[in-house]
Design a protein around this motif. Structure first.
Motif, PDB file in Angstrom:
ATOM      1  N   PHE A 328      -0.503  -8.349   9.310  1.00 24.88           N
ATOM      2  CA  PHE A 328       0.231  -7.083   9.206  1.00 24.88           C
ATOM      3  C   PHE A 328       1.114  -7.088   7.968  1.00 24.88           C
ATOM      4  O   PHE A 328       1.266  -6.060   7.298  1.00 24.88           O
ATOM      5  CB  PHE A 328       1.070  -6.837  10.463  1.00 24.88           C
ATOM      6  CG  PHE A 328       0.265  -6.247  11.591  1.00 24.88           C
ATOM      7  CD1 PHE A 328      -0.467  -5.099  11.394  1.00 24.88           C
ATOM      8  CD2 PHE A 328       0.237  -6.831  12.832  1.00 24.88           C
ATOM      9  CE1 PHE A 328      -1.222  -4.548  12.418  1.00 24.88           C
ATOM     10  CE2 PHE A 328      -0.511  -6.299  13.865  1.00 24.88           C
ATOM     11  CZ  PHE A 328      -1.241  -5.158  13.645  1.00 24.88           C
ATOM     12  N   SER A 331      -1.115  -6.273   5.147  1.00 21.44           N
ATOM     13  CA  SER A 331      -1.639  -4.915   5.059  1.00 21.44           C
ATOM     14  C   SER A 331      -0.531  -3.875   4.924  1.00 21.44           C
ATOM     15  O   SER A 331      -0.722  -2.870   4.276  1.00 21.44           O
ATOM     16  CB  SER A 331      -2.514  -4.618   6.268  1.00 21.44           C
ATOM     17  OG  SER A 331      -1.796  -3.919   7.228  1.00 21.44           O
ATOM     18  N   LEU A 332       0.618  -4.125   5.532  1.00 21.75           N
ATOM     19  CA  LEU A 332       1.635  -3.078   5.556  1.00 21.75           C
ATOM     20  C   LEU A 332       2.843  -3.396   4.695  1.00 21.75           C
ATOM     21  O   LEU A 332       3.302  -2.585   3.916  1.00 21.75           O
ATOM     22  CB  LEU A 332       2.097  -2.848   6.992  1.00 21.75           C
ATOM     23  CG  LEU A 332       0.984  -2.533   7.974  1.00 21.75           C
ATOM     24  CD1 LEU A 332       1.515  -2.474   9.377  1.00 21.75           C
ATOM     25  CD2 LEU A 332       0.339  -1.213   7.601  1.00 21.75           C
ATOM     26  N   LEU A 333       3.354  -4.620   4.835  1.00 21.16           N
ATOM     27  CA  LEU A 333       4.642  -4.915   4.234  1.00 21.16           C
ATOM     28  C   LEU A 333       4.545  -5.058   2.728  1.00 21.16           C
ATOM     29  O   LEU A 333       5.372  -4.541   1.991  1.00 21.16           O
ATOM     30  CB  LEU A 333       5.179  -6.199   4.861  1.00 21.16           C
ATOM     31  CG  LEU A 333       6.682  -6.311   4.915  1.00 21.16           C
ATOM     32  CD1 LEU A 333       7.265  -5.117   5.625  1.00 21.16           C
ATOM     33  CD2 LEU A 333       7.056  -7.580   5.647  1.00 21.16           C
ATOM     34  N   GLN A 335       2.800  -3.680   0.640  1.00 23.20           N
ATOM     35  CA  GLN A 335       2.706  -2.403  -0.052  1.00 23.20           C
ATOM     36  C   GLN A 335       4.091  -1.855  -0.398  1.00 23.20           C
ATOM     37  O   GLN A 335       4.272  -1.191  -1.405  1.00 23.20           O
ATOM     38  CB  GLN A 335       1.937  -1.419   0.822  1.00 23.20           C
ATOM     39  CG  GLN A 335       1.486  -0.171   0.130  1.00 23.20           C
ATOM     40  CD  GLN A 335       0.349  -0.428  -0.839  1.00 23.20           C
ATOM     41  OE1 GLN A 335      -0.290  -1.466  -0.812  1.00 23.20           O
ATOM     42  NE2 GLN A 335       0.115   0.523  -1.722  1.00 23.20           N
ATOM     43  N   TYR A 336       5.078  -2.161   0.450  1.00 26.98           N
ATOM     44  CA  TYR A 336       6.427  -1.661   0.195  1.00 26.98           C
ATOM     45  C   TYR A 336       7.046  -2.322  -1.031  1.00 26.98           C
ATOM     46  O   TYR A 336       7.882  -1.744  -1.708  1.00 26.98           O
ATOM     47  CB  TYR A 336       7.328  -1.952   1.395  1.00 26.98           C
ATOM     48  CG  TYR A 336       7.150  -1.002   2.550  1.00 26.98           C
ATOM     49  CD1 TYR A 336       7.678   0.282   2.480  1.00 26.98           C
ATOM     50  CD2 TYR A 336       6.487  -1.383   3.687  1.00 26.98           C
ATOM     51  CE1 TYR A 336       7.537   1.152   3.538  1.00 26.98           C
ATOM     52  CE2 TYR A 336       6.337  -0.527   4.752  1.00 26.98           C
ATOM     53  CZ  TYR A 336       6.858   0.750   4.679  1.00 26.98           C
ATOM     54  OH  TYR A 336       6.716   1.602   5.724  1.00 26.98           O
ATOM     55  N   PHE A 337       6.674  -3.582  -1.279  1.00 24.47           N
ATOM     56  CA  PHE A 337       7.332  -4.324  -2.345  1.00 24.47           C
ATOM     57  C   PHE A 337       6.634  -4.131  -3.687  1.00 24.47           C
ATOM     58  O   PHE A 337       7.158  -4.512  -4.714  1.00 24.47           O
ATOM     59  CB  PHE A 337       7.393  -5.814  -2.002  1.00 24.47           C
ATOM     60  CG  PHE A 337       8.213  -6.078  -0.785  1.00 24.47           C
ATOM     61  CD1 PHE A 337       9.596  -5.980  -0.840  1.00 24.47           C
ATOM     62  CD2 PHE A 337       7.625  -6.392   0.416  1.00 24.47           C
ATOM     63  CE1 PHE A 337      10.359  -6.189   0.275  1.00 24.47           C
ATOM     64  CE2 PHE A 337       8.390  -6.607   1.541  1.00 24.47           C
ATOM     65  CZ  PHE A 337       9.752  -6.511   1.478  1.00 24.47           C
ATOM     66  N   ASN A 343      -2.652  -0.558  -6.705  1.00 24.97           N
ATOM     67  CA  ASN A 343      -3.534  -0.750  -5.572  1.00 24.97           C
ATOM     68  C   ASN A 343      -4.009  -2.176  -5.528  1.00 24.97           C
ATOM     69  O   ASN A 343      -4.996  -2.544  -6.126  1.00 24.97           O
ATOM     70  CB  ASN A 343      -4.700   0.217  -5.608  1.00 24.97           C
ATOM     71  CG  ASN A 343      -4.984   0.690  -4.221  1.00 24.97           C
ATOM     72  OD1 ASN A 343      -5.067  -0.121  -3.300  1.00 24.97           O
ATOM     73  ND2 ASN A 343      -5.077   1.987  -4.033  1.00 24.97           N
ATOM     74  N   LEU A 346      -6.732  -4.777  -0.485  1.00 29.39           N
ATOM     75  CA  LEU A 346      -6.357  -5.243   0.863  1.00 29.39           C
ATOM     76  C   LEU A 346      -7.055  -6.564   1.207  1.00 29.39           C
ATOM     77  O   LEU A 346      -6.440  -7.480   1.751  1.00 29.39           O
ATOM     78  CB  LEU A 346      -6.694  -4.175   1.903  1.00 29.39           C
ATOM     79  CG  LEU A 346      -6.410  -4.562   3.355  1.00 29.39           C
ATOM     80  CD1 LEU A 346      -4.951  -4.940   3.538  1.00 29.39           C
ATOM     81  CD2 LEU A 346      -6.752  -3.431   4.297  1.00 29.39           C
ATOM     82  N   ARG A 349      -5.309  -9.356  -0.489  1.00 31.66           N
ATOM     83  CA  ARG A 349      -4.040  -9.653   0.188  1.00 31.66           C
ATOM     84  C   ARG A 349      -4.286 -10.475   1.434  1.00 31.66           C
ATOM     85  O   ARG A 349      -3.604 -11.462   1.707  1.00 31.66           O
ATOM     86  CB  ARG A 349      -3.342  -8.338   0.584  1.00 31.66           C
ATOM     87  CG  ARG A 349      -2.680  -7.631  -0.563  1.00 31.66           C
ATOM     88  CD  ARG A 349      -1.961  -6.395  -0.065  1.00 31.66           C
ATOM     89  NE  ARG A 349      -2.759  -5.189  -0.219  1.00 31.66           N
ATOM     90  CZ  ARG A 349      -2.552  -4.069   0.452  1.00 31.66           C
ATOM     91  NH1 ARG A 349      -1.594  -4.001   1.337  1.00 31.66           N
ATOM     92  NH2 ARG A 349      -3.285  -3.016   0.244  1.00 31.66           N
ATOM     93  N   VAL A 425      -6.061  -4.895  11.093  1.00 37.61           N
ATOM     94  CA  VAL A 425      -5.496  -4.182   9.954  1.00 37.61           C
ATOM     95  C   VAL A 425      -6.529  -3.235   9.348  1.00 37.61           C
ATOM     96  O   VAL A 425      -6.420  -2.840   8.199  1.00 37.61           O
ATOM     97  CB  VAL A 425      -4.935  -5.143   8.882  1.00 37.61           C
ATOM     98  CG1 VAL A 425      -3.740  -5.890   9.435  1.00 37.61           C
ATOM     99  CG2 VAL A 425      -5.976  -6.112   8.394  1.00 37.61           C
ATOM    100  N   GLY A 426      -7.533  -2.876  10.156  1.00 37.00           N
ATOM    101  CA  GLY A 426      -8.447  -1.826   9.724  1.00 37.00           C
ATOM    102  C   GLY A 426      -9.597  -2.316   8.867  1.00 37.00           C
ATOM    103  O   GLY A 426     -10.316  -1.510   8.293  1.00 37.00           O
TER     104      GLY A 426
END
Lengths: 482, 338
Positions: A328, A331-333, A335-337, A343, A346, A349, A425-426
């Motif tokens: 997670f 996939s999610l965090l 991206q914030y940083f 891009n 994923l 990552r 995570v999709g």
């Protein structure tokens, strides 16, 4: 002598008789192993009953399997026609219809040859690692790879040029295995770039120029080694290589691509799925986590405070967090940083964090191996006048790794199976991601066991292979007589 | 302490991310593709077909928006999202638009800082039971076993419904729809409850569909709609009006077949405004005059999208019900294009 006349003394030895019926053969074995007492008898009967009811419940389902149908409904109709109503049957037609998605995900169909070649060459690349110094086994393995590629490429529709290049490459590798087996290692080194180029496509020069960075590293190391020590030479080499990647890499690759536009059709990461995805993540993470784990294990034992603290911190942090959390994070965090609109792939990552995760576990497994070595081995290495790296390379690590083999392979098997967690995570992993997609199709909606059994069987083959290899390796490296 | 620091950093970073990409339309045009969050696999609504193409009722929204904004319905990069990742993906800017059967609720709209631009499907929770049970209302399920997916609004609605009617039930927890179907067929549960659209799809694939019924009770409201982030109202407007253009197109009789000529042949001023023959509706949102024409041409109007993906002619066979035009007794009501 009076005794000899006594009628009850036997004069001849009796011929040996067969043991009583209950003391030989199958009956003896049954009596000893299954019915040796009232308790064991009950357990045996209960187990037999359990096995019988399992088979009785599942066997018709397997026997009534349907391979030719267009939908689950058709499967049910065929089973009902064949075996009557209220009989269940497996619907393998789903596997027949969608197997390519379980294998390749949504990779463009006319490009399937690319992952196939990459998969075949993967085994060619790991041959010198798996069977170092075993010329016969290496030749056998390379021949197997060549046969696999020949068969699959013949079945698939592939442009002529890649087929020709693959054939030439395989013949060259086979020849090399006969003449200079040690040189096969060079193919292993360039394989990651080759696989990247095959799988993702794009300009040939991107991975090629990136690989040249390693050449820069090696060259700097070789040149500086006589002048300075190992540490400084390696440091300078890594520094120069980083400089190459950071500054020179992109313009040189762009320039070469402009001069000689060689390349394959680019395939975006989100087309990856199924076992292609599982193997990409698994193989990359396995091959990078082992060296990283060794360095972390050594770092943890180091006398240098900073290195020790960093290693311990890294290992304990990563081991203290579940893999799902790291996924997670990937996939999610992250991206914030990152700056907006960057891009960062994923899959990349996810690979990085799965590698970290495996490396932390490998580090602890190897530390176990290091701890099992007698102190005398370290002292002997010192007494021979070896420096730290030589001692590690020649004396400590070979023994420690040998001890740690079962643990390392367990970690790898676990890691490979954990790649299915990326579904959360999709990403389209074979077990959940592709299965869900197949079930979303109204034709196969409601299918339950078949995709799980199919995917599970493939996972079993791969994991069982790894496990058998580890046993072979343990046997081969056995030097003591315990 | 570590945790609070972590979330603090997260909040700060998300605030930064929010400021940094306030002009979604410009970003999409610069990128040349729309990043659309879709379901990883839900029959009829969003799934990959055998050729690896995304299809479905929710996917059609992505295509229409891409056609309106970029002029090409294929310029979409679909990002498959799970229940867990859908909202963080949208909040972090990994996707521009989420079109994935997400229920519009107060907390999602306010606390999570999203905007549900419209409702593209009015769903409700229902129950499926065997016909032979002779049950005609969910209130007759007192004391029965019910298959339900834990951790969903479905589970909470079920508890609320039984509590408010002073009834009891035994939940049978299932991981996903396929497991629910298996348990239900095996008789582990008497009833299966989930969104009515999902129930219809499940029922359609049962070996003996005619022996099962979906009970008439509607025990919850599940308005699904496309979602965008707070902070860029222009982008929200574009998605909202692209969707309403599809709804209005059905009401006014614009279809994928006649969208190219009706703009000039008709005298109806609203059709002319929607299709850009008159007025400058597109320019008010930063788009060109023919945005809606392309959006409708991409998959047809709302009714055509419904019929092609989940309508009565498909195996899922959903009736329009609440999703009919307001003129037909439904709730689909596009505000005037003026």
């Amino acid at each position: 002598m009076a005794e000899s006349n006594q009628a009850f003394v036997r004069t001849a030895i009796l011929p040996p008789q067969a043991p009583p019926l209950t003391e030989k053969g199958v009956i003896k074995w049954l009596r000893e192993n299954l019915f040796s007492g009232w308790f064991n008898t009950i357990l045996t009967l209960a187990a037999l009953w359990a096995i019988y009811s399992l088979i009785a419940a599942a066997l018709p389902w397997w026997l009534n399997g349907v391979w030719n149908a267009g939908s689950l409904g058709e499967c049910r109709t065929i089973v009902a026609e064949r075996a009557g109503p209220d009989v269940t049957g497996a619907c393998w037609a789903m596997v027949r219809d969608r197997w390519h998605q379980f294998m390749f995900g949504f990779y463009p169909q006319d490009q399937y040859w690319r992952p196939t070649i990459a998969f075949g060459l993967l085994f060619a690349a790991i041959t010198p690692v798996l069977f170092s110094g075993q010329k016969r086994l290496q030749t056998l393995m390379l021949t197997g790879v060549a046969a696999f590629l020949a068969a699959t490429l013949w079945l698939a529709t592939v442009p002529m040029l890649p087929v020709a290049l693959t054939i030439i490459l395989m013949l060259a590798l086979l020849a090399l295995a006969q003449v200079r087996p040690a040189a096969l290692m060079w193919f292993t080194v360039i394989y990651p770039a080759l696989a990247f180029f095959l799988l993702w496509g794009g300009s040939f020069w991107g991975p090629a120029v990136a690989m040249a960075g390693l050449l820069v590293l090696l060259l700097a190391y070789r040149l500086l080694l006589p002048l300075t020590g190992v540490g400084i030479a390696a440091g300078a080499g890594i520094g120069l290589a980083l400089l190459w990647w950071a500054v020179l890499d992109a313009p040189i690759a762009a320039g070469l691509a402009w001069l000689a536009p060689i390349g394959l059709e680019p395939v975006a990461s989100d087309r990856f799925g199924g076992f292609l995805l599982a193997l990409t993540i698994g193989v990359t993470a396995i091959s990078f986590s082992l060296p990283m784990g060794i360095l972390l294990a050594l770092g943890r034992q180091s006398d240098m405070v900073l290195i020790k603290t960093l290693s311990v911190g890294f290992i304990e942090f990563i081991r203290g967090v579940p893999l799902i959390t790291l996924l997670f994070t990937a996939s999610l965090l992250l991206q914030y940083f990152l700056p907006p609109n960057t891009n960062f792939d994923l899959i990349l990552r996810v690979i990085i964090l799965v590698t970290f995760f495996a490396a932390a576990y490998i580090a602890e497994v190897i530390r176990g191996g290091l701890a099992a070595l007698p102190r005398g081995q370290y002292e002997a290495a010192n007494a021979l006048g070896l420096d730290y790296w030589s001692a590690q390379r020649l004396i400590i690590m070979p023994q420690a790794l040998k001890i740690a083999i079962p643990g390392i392979v367990s970690t790898f098997i676990g890691l490979f199976k954990d790649t299915t967690l990326v579904a959360f995570v999709g990403l389209l992993d074979p077990l959940k991601g592709i299965t869900q997609i197949v079930r979303a199709d109204i034709a196969w909606k409601g299918i339950y066991w078949e995709p799980y059994i199919f995917v599970g069987a493939i996972f079993f083959v791969i994991c069982f292979g790894m496990s058998r290899y580890s046993m072979y390796l343990e046997q081969k490296l056995k030097r003591d007589h315990r | 302490m570590k945790k609070s620091l972590f979330f603090g950093t997260l909040a700060a970073a998300s605030a930064l991310a929010g400021f940094a990409s306030a002009d979604t339309l410009a970003d999409i045009k610069a990128r040349g593709e729309l990043l659309c969050g879709v379901h990883t696999g839900l029959t009829g609504f969003g799934f990959l077909d055998a050729n690896g193409e995304y299809q479905g009722f929710d996917v059609a929204i992505c295509k229409a928006v891409a056609a309106a904004v970029l002029g090409d319905a294929n310029k979409v990069r679909y990002v498959p999202t799970t229940t867990e990742t859908r909202f963080p993906s949208l909040a972090s800017g990994e996707i521009d638009l989420l079109s994935r059967t997400s229920t519009w609720t107060l907390s999602r709209d306010t606390d999570l800082k999203f905007d549900f631009v419209a409702v593209n499907y009015y769903d409700s929770q229902g129950f499926m039971v065997r016909k032979e049970l002779g049950v005609s209302s969910a209130k007759e399920l007192d004391g029965e076993t019910i298959c339900v997916q834990p951790g969903t609004t479905t589970e909470l609605n079920l508890a609320d419904f039984f509590k408010s009617n002073d009834l009891t039930y035994t939940p049978v927890n299932v991981a996903d729809d396929s497991e629910a179907q298996r348990q239900y067929i095996a008789g582990e549960c008497i009833a299966y409850t989930t969104d009515a659209s999902g129930l219809a799809a499940s029922r359609a694939t049962l070996p003996d569909a005619e022996n099962h019924i979906i009970l008439p009770e509607i025990i919850s409201k599940e308005p699904f709609g496309p979602v965008v982030r707070h902070g860029d109202n222009t982008w929200g407007d574009i998605v909202r009006w692209t969707f309403y253009a599809l709804v209005a197109a059905e009401e006014l009789g614009i279809t994928s077949a006649n969208v190219n000529e009706i703009g000039t042949s008709t005298v109806n001023p609203e059709i002319r405004r929607i299709l850009g023959t008159e007025g400058d509706m597109g320019a008010m949102m930063g788009l060109d005059a023919e945005w809606a024409k392309r959006a409708i041409a991409a998959n047809g109007n709302y009714g055509e999208i419904f019929a092609a993906n989940i309508g009565e002619s498909t195996p899922i066979g959903l009736a329009r019900g609440l999703n009919a035009q307001w003129t037909q007794g439904g709730l689909m009501y596009a505000p005037p294009f003026r």
